[in-house]
Motif scaffolding. Sequence first.
Motif, PDB file in Angstrom:
ATOM      1  N   GLU A  60      33.945  30.737  -3.281  1.00 55.81           N
ATOM      2  CA  GLU A  60      33.751  30.564  -4.724  1.00 55.81           C
ATOM      3  C   GLU A  60      32.319  30.201  -5.075  1.00 55.81           C
ATOM      4  O   GLU A  60      32.005  30.013  -6.248  1.00 55.81           O
ATOM      5  N   ARG A  61      31.444  30.117  -4.113  1.00 52.49           N
ATOM      6  CA  ARG A  61      30.080  29.666  -4.380  1.00 52.49           C
ATOM      7  C   ARG A  61      29.144  30.801  -4.779  1.00 52.49           C
ATOM      8  O   ARG A  61      27.925  30.660  -4.720  1.00 52.49           O
ATOM      9  N   ASP A  62      29.719  31.922  -5.173  1.00 50.82           N
ATOM     10  CA  ASP A  62      28.888  32.997  -5.700  1.00 50.82           C
ATOM     11  C   ASP A  62      28.160  32.503  -6.939  1.00 50.82           C
ATOM     12  O   ASP A  62      28.680  31.681  -7.711  1.00 50.82           O
ATOM     13  N   VAL A  63      26.957  33.017  -7.137  1.00 49.18           N
ATOM     14  CA  VAL A  63      26.175  32.598  -8.304  1.00 49.18           C
ATOM     15  C   VAL A  63      26.864  33.018  -9.590  1.00 49.18           C
ATOM     16  O   VAL A  63      26.933  32.268 -10.563  1.00 49.18           O
ATOM     17  N   LEU A  64      27.398  34.240  -9.615  1.00 53.75           N
ATOM     18  CA  LEU A  64      28.001  34.798 -10.823  1.00 53.75           C
ATOM     19  C   LEU A  64      29.522  34.855 -10.720  1.00 53.75           C
ATOM     20  O   LEU A  64      30.053  35.154  -9.648  1.00 53.75           O
ATOM     21  N   PRO A  65      30.232  34.617 -11.812  1.00 54.97           N
ATOM     22  CA  PRO A  65      31.654  34.945 -11.832  1.00 54.97           C
ATOM     23  C   PRO A  65      31.802  36.467 -11.901  1.00 54.97           C
ATOM     24  O   PRO A  65      30.872  37.165 -12.314  1.00 54.97           O
ATOM     25  N   PRO A  66      32.962  37.019 -11.516  1.00 55.47           N
ATOM     26  CA  PRO A  66      33.100  38.485 -11.537  1.00 55.47           C
ATOM     27  C   PRO A  66      33.157  39.079 -12.932  1.00 55.47           C
ATOM     28  O   PRO A  66      32.812  40.241 -13.124  1.00 55.47           O
ATOM     29  N   VAL A  67      33.598  38.289 -13.920  1.00 52.57           N
ATOM     30  CA  VAL A  67      33.739  38.782 -15.293  1.00 52.57           C
ATOM     31  C   VAL A  67      33.201  37.733 -16.248  1.00 52.57           C
ATOM     32  O   VAL A  67      33.418  36.530 -16.062  1.00 52.57           O
ATOM     33  N   LEU A  81      23.558  27.331  -9.796  1.00 51.71           N
ATOM     34  CA  LEU A  81      22.199  27.404  -9.246  1.00 51.71           C
ATOM     35  C   LEU A  81      21.499  26.057  -9.372  1.00 51.71           C
ATOM     36  O   LEU A  81      21.771  25.276 -10.300  1.00 51.71           O
ATOM     37  N   ASP A  82      20.598  25.822  -8.469  1.00 50.19           N
ATOM     38  CA  ASP A  82      19.675  24.702  -8.605  1.00 50.19           C
ATOM     39  C   ASP A  82      18.795  24.972  -9.831  1.00 50.19           C
ATOM     40  O   ASP A  82      18.273  26.083  -9.989  1.00 50.19           O
ATOM     41  N   PRO A  83      18.599  23.989 -10.723  1.00 44.16           N
ATOM     42  CA  PRO A  83      17.789  24.209 -11.933  1.00 44.16           C
ATOM     43  C   PRO A  83      16.396  24.760 -11.639  1.00 44.16           C
ATOM     44  O   PRO A  83      15.829  25.489 -12.466  1.00 44.16           O
ATOM     45  N   ARG A  84      15.860  24.468 -10.465  1.00 47.73           N
ATOM     46  CA  ARG A  84      14.517  24.941 -10.145  1.00 47.73           C
ATOM     47  C   ARG A  84      14.472  26.456  -9.957  1.00 47.73           C
ATOM     48  O   ARG A  84      13.411  27.066 -10.025  1.00 47.73           O
ATOM     49  N   ARG A  85      15.647  27.068  -9.747  1.00 50.15           N
ATOM     50  CA  ARG A  85      15.687  28.513  -9.510  1.00 50.15           C
ATOM     51  C   ARG A  85      15.803  29.313 -10.798  1.00 50.15           C
ATOM     52  O   ARG A  85      15.718  30.538 -10.775  1.00 50.15           O
ATOM     53  N   THR A  86      16.042  28.659 -11.908  1.00 49.75           N
ATOM     54  CA  THR A  86      16.257  29.400 -13.152  1.00 49.75           C
ATOM     55  C   THR A  86      14.979  29.614 -13.961  1.00 49.75           C
ATOM     56  O   THR A  86      14.962  30.416 -14.900  1.00 49.75           O
ATOM     57  N   GLU A 109      18.324  27.134 -21.641  1.00 49.48           N
ATOM     58  CA  GLU A 109      19.343  26.687 -20.694  1.00 49.48           C
ATOM     59  C   GLU A 109      19.670  25.224 -20.936  1.00 49.48           C
ATOM     60  O   GLU A 109      18.919  24.483 -21.576  1.00 49.48           O
ATOM     61  N   ARG A 110      20.837  24.844 -20.424  1.00 52.27           N
ATOM     62  CA  ARG A 110      21.222  23.426 -20.442  1.00 52.27           C
ATOM     63  C   ARG A 110      22.098  23.133 -19.233  1.00 52.27           C
ATOM     64  O   ARG A 110      22.869  23.981 -18.773  1.00 52.27           O
ATOM     65  N   GLN A 111      21.978  21.917 -18.748  1.00 52.38           N
ATOM     66  CA  GLN A 111      22.705  21.489 -17.558  1.00 52.38           C
ATOM     67  C   GLN A 111      24.114  21.053 -17.948  1.00 52.38           C
ATOM     68  O   GLN A 111      24.314  20.333 -18.927  1.00 52.38           O
ATOM     69  N   THR A 112      25.108  21.516 -17.197  1.00 49.38           N
ATOM     70  CA  THR A 112      26.493  21.061 -17.379  1.00 49.38           C
ATOM     71  C   THR A 112      27.022  20.615 -16.019  1.00 49.38           C
ATOM     72  O   THR A 112      26.387  20.835 -14.979  1.00 49.38           O
ATOM     73  N   GLU A 113      28.205  19.995 -16.021  1.00 49.98           N
ATOM     74  CA  GLU A 113      28.793  19.554 -14.762  1.00 49.98           C
ATOM     75  C   GLU A 113      29.091  20.737 -13.847  1.00 49.98           C
ATOM     76  O   GLU A 113      29.061  20.618 -12.622  1.00 49.98           O
ATOM     77  N   ALA A 114      29.388  21.893 -14.442  1.00 47.10           N
ATOM     78  CA  ALA A 114      29.764  23.065 -13.649  1.00 47.10           C
ATOM     79  C   ALA A 114      28.566  23.881 -13.189  1.00 47.10           C
ATOM     80  O   ALA A 114      28.707  24.744 -12.321  1.00 47.10           O
ATOM     81  N   GLY A 115      27.387  23.654 -13.763  1.00 47.96           N
ATOM     82  CA  GLY A 115      26.215  24.429 -13.384  1.00 47.96           C
ATOM     83  C   GLY A 115      25.238  24.563 -14.534  1.00 47.96           C
ATOM     84  O   GLY A 115      25.271  23.791 -15.503  1.00 47.96           O
ATOM     85  N   ILE A 116      24.387  25.570 -14.454  1.00 53.46           N
ATOM     86  CA  ILE A 116      23.380  25.826 -15.478  1.00 53.46           C
ATOM     87  C   ILE A 116      23.930  26.861 -16.463  1.00 53.46           C
ATOM     88  O   ILE A 116      24.353  27.944 -16.067  1.00 53.46           O
ATOM     89  N   LEU A 117      23.901  26.520 -17.746  1.00 52.72           N
ATOM     90  CA  LEU A 117      24.367  27.441 -18.774  1.00 52.72           C
ATOM     91  C   LEU A 117      23.158  28.082 -19.441  1.00 52.72           C
ATOM     92  O   LEU A 117      22.337  27.399 -20.063  1.00 52.72           O
ATOM     93  N   LEU A 118      23.041  29.395 -19.275  1.00 51.53           N
ATOM     94  CA  LEU A 118      21.944  30.146 -19.875  1.00 51.53           C
ATOM     95  C   LEU A 118      22.421  30.843 -21.136  1.00 51.53           C
ATOM     96  O   LEU A 118      23.475  31.497 -21.130  1.00 51.53           O
ATOM     97  N   ASP A 119      21.683  30.740 -22.221  1.00 49.63           N
ATOM     98  CA  ASP A 119      21.948  31.505 -23.437  1.00 49.63           C
ATOM     99  C   ASP A 119      21.146  32.793 -23.353  1.00 49.63           C
ATOM    100  O   ASP A 119      19.916  32.790 -23.476  1.00 49.63           O
ATOM    101  N   ILE A 120      21.842  33.910 -23.148  1.00 42.82           N
ATOM    102  CA  ILE A 120      21.170  35.180 -22.879  1.00 42.82           C
ATOM    103  C   ILE A 120      20.768  35.887 -24.172  1.00 42.82           C
ATOM    104  O   ILE A 120      19.605  36.193 -24.408  1.00 42.82           O
ATOM    105  N   THR A 121      21.767  36.157 -25.029  1.00 41.52           N
ATOM    106  CA  THR A 121      21.488  36.919 -26.252  1.00 41.52           C
ATOM    107  C   THR A 121      22.615  36.713 -27.247  1.00 41.52           C
ATOM    108  O   THR A 121      23.729  36.318 -26.884  1.00 41.52           O
TER     109      THR A 121
END
Length: 669
Positions: A60-67, A81-86, A109-121
């Motif tokens: 389950e440690r894939d960077v992306l979910p499948p959908v 992801l580590d915040p330094r990688r974004t 972006e913003r940090q959440t308990e589950a990871g980094i949340l990026l606002d794409i578009t």
Amino acid sequence: MTPLDEMAAAYGLVTQFENGLNESVTASPETTLAALRSLGVAIDSADQAESLLAAHRNGERDVLPPVVVAWDGELSLLLRLDPRRTEHLAVTVTLETGDARTYGPGLPERQTEAGILLDITRDLPLGYHRLHIGGDEEALVLSAPRRAYWPSEAPGYGVFLPLYALRSREHAGPGHFGDLGRLLSWTREQGGRVVGTLPLLASFLDEPFAPSPYTPVTRRAWNELYLDLGAIPELGRCPEAQKLLASFDTDTGTDHLDYRREAARKRRVLELLARTLQEDQGPRRDDFEAFRRQHESIESYALFRGAARRHGIWHTWPEALKSGALGDEDIDRTEAHYHAYAQWIAHEQIARLGPDGLYLDLPLGVHPDGFDAWQEREVFCQGMSVGAPPDGFFVRGQDWGFPPLDPVALRRSGYRYWIESLRFHMRFSGLLRIDHVMAFERLYWVPHGANAREGLYVRYPIDELFAVACLESSRAGCGLVGEDLGTVTDTMRSRLDAHGLQRMYVLPFEVTGDAEQPLRPVEPNRVASLGTHDTVPFAAWQNADDVRLARDLELIEADHAEREIRGRQETVRMLEEFFKTLGLQGDDHELVTACLGFLGRSDSPLVLVNLEDLWGERRSQNVPGTTTEHANWTRHAAFDFESFSRDPRVLQALRALDRERRSDRKESS
């Protein structure tokens, strides 16, 4: 929590729940292991759960979910992801058109308990897109409108009748697509908007024999039983077929449909017409061949039926055939041609009806021996059946006998099968009812060989299923109705409302017991009716026939039945008094029209009238939980179309309902 419990939770299994009898249930380890194995987990005993769980969590440690779902074009992405990688991260979205858009680097972006949340578009076009990060990370993006399509017309009404029950003086057997067209035209003449019916999908009508519209061979092919033979162009060039058709009597001698007889004699004519086309070298033949090339799933279905004619039920086929490797020697080509021809004619005939007036029904399941269960075996779970836990009416629970969809495999496939099933129906209908819409959130699974009390719930990706439904609804201009009767969670109700799927208001289920307000009000996002195909007709409900039937089937005790009968009598009395205060006549003979008047005055966008209620029918089309005890899905309507379309009782009731609906339109305009 044991490792097996954690393993179950990781795969979306709900092993502790409350059933319909308000009993607390814990699924047995045997049931949990069976469900995990059906999801592809190689587990034989609970002792293996701990090591398998660790491996699952590593996967389950894939960077992306499948959908990923992008509602109204707003795409955000949760990355592990580590915040330094974004900081220097760029995201590419390849649109379904083939065009590519790149976002970033430097995305909000913003940090959440589950990871980094990026606002794409916020302006991603609607559709099915692919999202890429780096060389290997990829996800499907479901960019969908937040709300499904719903016609903007003023409140209206429609009628309902199973097509197999629609009789005509012009022919024996079930109603056909031509009869459906006549019913639709007549309904519009009375001011109605739609005609609803049961699923019209292909069924096994020989061996195996399974005529129920809710266990079709496939959700992507029509039932040739409903073809209008007299309207097929090849008939004019086939004297043998003309003579055979003319020899058929127009009186079945019974009020129940003999599926085997009618399917066999209709097939004899269709085989002659299919042969006539095969010998043709004109434009009709060219159109047919083009149809086969353009409809891959129909062609595959026809080949499947050809292989089944040669080898029997697919579960008994050699392994190579089971896996889909069909060679020419495995297929009865005449049989395949017949089924392809029947589907072509069905598409022609149902297309002539026009989509706006049809209210079709998408069943929850498919027959385990059918085409979908074979061709799409990767997204169906083996060894399990869909059902329901015990409740007040089915105290032993229910096992419906068809395989559940695998939620993991469904996501992995990009929802192709679900999309195809929706598109098949939406192409031809203005409204579509989704049977047992709770399947968007969870389903009750029963292991093969277990009784229906020994099941558990399995969770489904609710957001993604809604996203596909909303996107396809919007594209097709087809409104959606979610069948939300029975045990429905608050989560599902709120999602239906949020996404614009209409819910259902079935009057007998909305009785309060309060003399001053005996019925709950109809909310504006409900399709309202007096019953469904799984309830007794209104006159039977009014007379407590359903209670007596439950007693006779030993589903409830005799003393319980007597209390229920007395309670029903009191309910009817309260309704009659209530309707009098509203200016609606509620005596014994006109309670049905008073109830329809109540629904007609409501905020419901659509009131659906079972035509059989208008002449007081008391026999059910289906008694849930029965097989041989009741002749389900076979009964003809008591009156043929020529009779009921002129019946003063029917016409007066529909005209009164139309006046109520139009009055409501004027007040709201």
